[in-house]
Write a protein that holds these residues in place. Structure first.
Motif, PDB file in Angstrom:
ATOM      1  N   VAL A   1       0.836  -1.207   0.000  1.00 31.01           N
ATOM      2  CA  VAL A   1       0.000   0.000   0.000  1.00 31.01           C
ATOM      3  C   VAL A   1       0.865   1.249   0.000  1.00 31.01           C
ATOM      4  CG1 VAL A   1      -1.610   1.346   1.417  1.00 31.01           C
ATOM      5  CG2 VAL A   1      -2.053  -1.068   0.977  1.00 31.01           C
ATOM      6  N   ASN A   2       1.937   1.243   0.765  1.00 24.16           N
ATOM      7  CA  ASN A   2       2.814   2.415   0.807  1.00 24.16           C
ATOM      8  C   ASN A   2       3.491   2.675  -0.534  1.00 24.16           C
ATOM      9  OD1 ASN A   2       2.415   3.440   3.392  1.00 24.16           O
ATOM     10  ND2 ASN A   2       3.727   1.867   4.277  1.00 24.16           N
ATOM     11  N   ILE A   3       3.905   1.633  -1.214  1.00 30.12           N
ATOM     12  CA  ILE A   3       4.520   1.820  -2.534  1.00 30.12           C
ATOM     13  C   ILE A   3       3.490   2.365  -3.526  1.00 30.12           C
ATOM     14  CG2 ILE A   3       5.459   0.586  -4.533  1.00 30.12           C
ATOM     15  CD1 ILE A   3       7.003  -1.154  -2.567  1.00 30.12           C
ATOM     16  N   ILE A   4       2.316   1.754  -3.544  1.00 29.05           N
ATOM     17  CA  ILE A   4       1.267   2.188  -4.474  1.00 29.05           C
ATOM     18  C   ILE A   4       0.854   3.628  -4.196  1.00 29.05           C
ATOM     19  CG2 ILE A   4      -1.135   1.801  -5.143  1.00 29.05           C
ATOM     20  CD1 ILE A   4      -0.537  -1.241  -4.695  1.00 29.05           C
ATOM     21  N   LEU A   5       0.649   3.952  -2.927  1.00 20.97           N
ATOM     22  CA  LEU A   5       0.239   5.320  -2.583  1.00 20.97           C
ATOM     23  C   LEU A   5       1.324   6.335  -2.897  1.00 20.97           C
ATOM     24  CD1 LEU A   5      -1.752   4.893   0.732  1.00 20.97           C
ATOM     25  CD2 LEU A   5      -2.627   5.363  -1.550  1.00 20.97           C
ATOM     26  N   SER A   6       2.574   5.964  -2.715  1.00 23.93           N
ATOM     27  CA  SER A   6       3.667   6.885  -3.046  1.00 23.93           C
ATOM     28  C   SER A   6       3.653   7.224  -4.524  1.00 23.93           C
ATOM     29  CB  SER A   6       5.003   6.270  -2.669  1.00 23.93           C
ATOM     30  OG  SER A   6       5.102   6.114  -1.285  1.00 23.93           O
ATOM     31  N   ILE A   7       3.460   6.216  -5.338  1.00 22.87           N
ATOM     32  CA  ILE A   7       3.421   6.441  -6.789  1.00 22.87           C
ATOM     33  C   ILE A   7       2.218   7.307  -7.161  1.00 22.87           C
ATOM     34  CG2 ILE A   7       3.098   5.296  -9.020  1.00 22.87           C
ATOM     35  CD1 ILE A   7       4.733   2.939  -7.795  1.00 22.87           C
TER      36      ILE A   7
ATOM     37  N   TYR B   1      -3.338  13.750  -2.222  1.00 24.01           N
ATOM     38  CA  TYR B   1      -2.510  13.611  -1.027  1.00 24.01           C
ATOM     39  C   TYR B   1      -3.274  13.043   0.162  1.00 24.01           C
ATOM     40  CZ  TYR B   1      -4.870  17.742   0.700  1.00 24.01           C
ATOM     41  OH  TYR B   1      -5.825  18.606   1.127  1.00 24.01           O
ATOM     42  N   PHE B   2      -4.597  13.225   0.200  1.00 25.51           N
ATOM     43  CA  PHE B   2      -5.401  12.739   1.316  1.00 25.51           C
ATOM     44  C   PHE B   2      -5.408  11.203   1.394  1.00 25.51           C
ATOM     45  CE2 PHE B   2      -8.178  13.142  -2.319  1.00 25.51           C
ATOM     46  CZ  PHE B   2      -8.870  11.943  -2.309  1.00 25.51           C
ATOM     47  N   LEU B   3      -4.991  10.524   0.339  1.00 26.02           N
ATOM     48  CA  LEU B   3      -4.918   9.063   0.369  1.00 26.02           C
ATOM     49  C   LEU B   3      -3.857   8.562   1.343  1.00 26.02           C
ATOM     50  CD1 LEU B   3      -5.316   8.107  -3.396  1.00 26.02           C
ATOM     51  CD2 LEU B   3      -6.989   7.874  -1.566  1.00 26.02           C
ATOM     52  N   ASN B   4      -2.952   9.439   1.729  1.00 30.99           N
ATOM     53  CA  ASN B   4      -1.937   9.045   2.707  1.00 30.99           C
ATOM     54  C   ASN B   4      -2.538   8.664   4.050  1.00 30.99           C
ATOM     55  OD1 ASN B   4       0.343   9.237   1.082  1.00 30.99           O
ATOM     56  ND2 ASN B   4       0.450  11.451   1.375  1.00 30.99           N
ATOM     57  N   TYR B   5      -3.773   9.064   4.296  1.00 28.59           N
ATOM     58  CA  TYR B   5      -4.434   8.700   5.547  1.00 28.59           C
ATOM     59  C   TYR B   5      -4.727   7.209   5.629  1.00 28.59           C
ATOM     60  CZ  TYR B   5      -4.860  13.654   6.438  1.00 28.59           C
ATOM     61  OH  TYR B   5      -4.577  14.971   6.639  1.00 28.59           O
ATOM     62  N   ILE B   6      -4.628   6.504   4.535  1.00 35.28           N
ATOM     63  CA  ILE B   6      -4.792   5.050   4.561  1.00 35.28           C
ATOM     64  C   ILE B   6      -3.718   4.421   5.447  1.00 35.28           C
ATOM     65  CG2 ILE B   6      -4.678   2.968   3.130  1.00 35.28           C
ATOM     66  CD1 ILE B   6      -5.997   4.609   0.901  1.00 35.28           C
ATOM     67  N   GLY B   7      -2.566   5.051   5.513  1.00 32.92           N
ATOM     68  CA  GLY B   7      -1.494   4.572   6.387  1.00 32.92           C
ATOM     69  C   GLY B   7      -1.913   4.541   7.845  1.00 32.92           C
ATOM     70  N   TYR B   8      -2.725   5.510   8.258  1.00 35.30           N
ATOM     71  CA  TYR B   8      -3.230   5.508   9.634  1.00 35.30           C
ATOM     72  C   TYR B   8      -4.162   4.336   9.872  1.00 35.30           C
ATOM     73  CZ  TYR B   8      -1.347  10.222  10.030  1.00 35.30           C
ATOM     74  OH  TYR B   8      -0.511  11.298  10.051  1.00 35.30           O
ATOM     75  N   ALA B   9      -4.954   3.994   8.876  1.00 36.48           N
ATOM     76  CA  ALA B   9      -5.862   2.857   9.001  1.00 36.48           C
ATOM     77  C   ALA B   9      -5.072   1.556   9.168  1.00 36.48           C
ATOM     78  CB  ALA B   9      -6.780   2.777   7.787  1.00 36.48           C
ATOM     79  N   ILE B  10      -3.989   1.419   8.419  1.00 37.01           N
ATOM     80  CA  ILE B  10      -3.148   0.226   8.550  1.00 37.01           C
ATOM     81  C   ILE B  10      -2.489   0.187   9.924  1.00 37.01           C
ATOM     82  CG2 ILE B  10      -1.061  -0.903   7.667  1.00 37.01           C
ATOM     83  CD1 ILE B  10      -1.957   0.004   4.877  1.00 37.01           C
ATOM     84  N   PHE B  11      -2.084   1.336  10.425  1.00 36.68           N
ATOM     85  CA  PHE B  11      -1.505   1.411  11.774  1.00 36.68           C
ATOM     86  C   PHE B  11      -2.512   0.945  12.824  1.00 36.68           C
ATOM     87  CE2 PHE B  11      -0.651   3.930  15.656  1.00 36.68           C
ATOM     88  CZ  PHE B  11       0.593   3.403  15.972  1.00 36.68           C
ATOM     89  N   ILE B  12      -3.753   1.339  12.680  1.00 31.73           N
ATOM     90  CA  ILE B  12      -4.801   0.920  13.620  1.00 31.73           C
ATOM     91  C   ILE B  12      -5.012  -0.594  13.532  1.00 31.73           C
ATOM     92  CG2 ILE B  12      -7.277   1.096  14.117  1.00 31.73           C
ATOM     93  CD1 ILE B  12      -6.996   4.098  13.306  1.00 31.73           C
TER      94      ILE B  12
END
Length: 109
Positions: free
Chosen positions: A51-57, A66-77
């Motif tokens: 997910v991090n690689i895909i979102l970075s691209i 840029y708001f898609l970076n919040y998906i990282g918070y969901a993975i953290f949870i």
């Protein structure tokens, strides 16, 4: 190390996962709890990596997303849910993605 500590360690970075994997081979008898959390830990790591690689691209090409970076918070949870299950010594899947990894990674058995 006991099975609870190995279960928790399987979620703490890929190095922690490797240590838990190697140490789980020393357990006699084999612990289903540790095996389960090793699978869940590896699964959440792989999902997070992809997910991090895909979102970075995506964010580099279309900066207005840029708001898609919040998906990282969901993975953290979700990762925290996995640790909580390991602390409570429960074999519960990580919400949303955990069921995918219950029967995967045959080399962990």
């Amino acid at each position: 190390m006991n099975k609870k500590n190995l279960s928790i360690l399987s979620y703490i970075t890929i190095i922690g996962w490797i240590v838990a994997f190697v140490k789980s081979k020393d357990l006699n008898p084999k612990s289903d709890l540790v095996t389960y959390h090793l699978k869940q830990g590896l699964g959440i790591f792989l999902v997070s990596f992809a997910v991090n690689i895909i979102l970075s691209i995506i964010v580099m090409t279309v900066t207005s997303l840029y708001f898609l970076n919040y998906i990282g918070y969901a993975i953290f949870i979700l990762w925290i849910f996995g640790i909580i299950n390991a602390v409570n010594q429960q074999k519960k899947p990580i919400p949303i993605i955990g069921k995918m990894f219950e029967n995967q990674f045959g080399f962990i058995n």
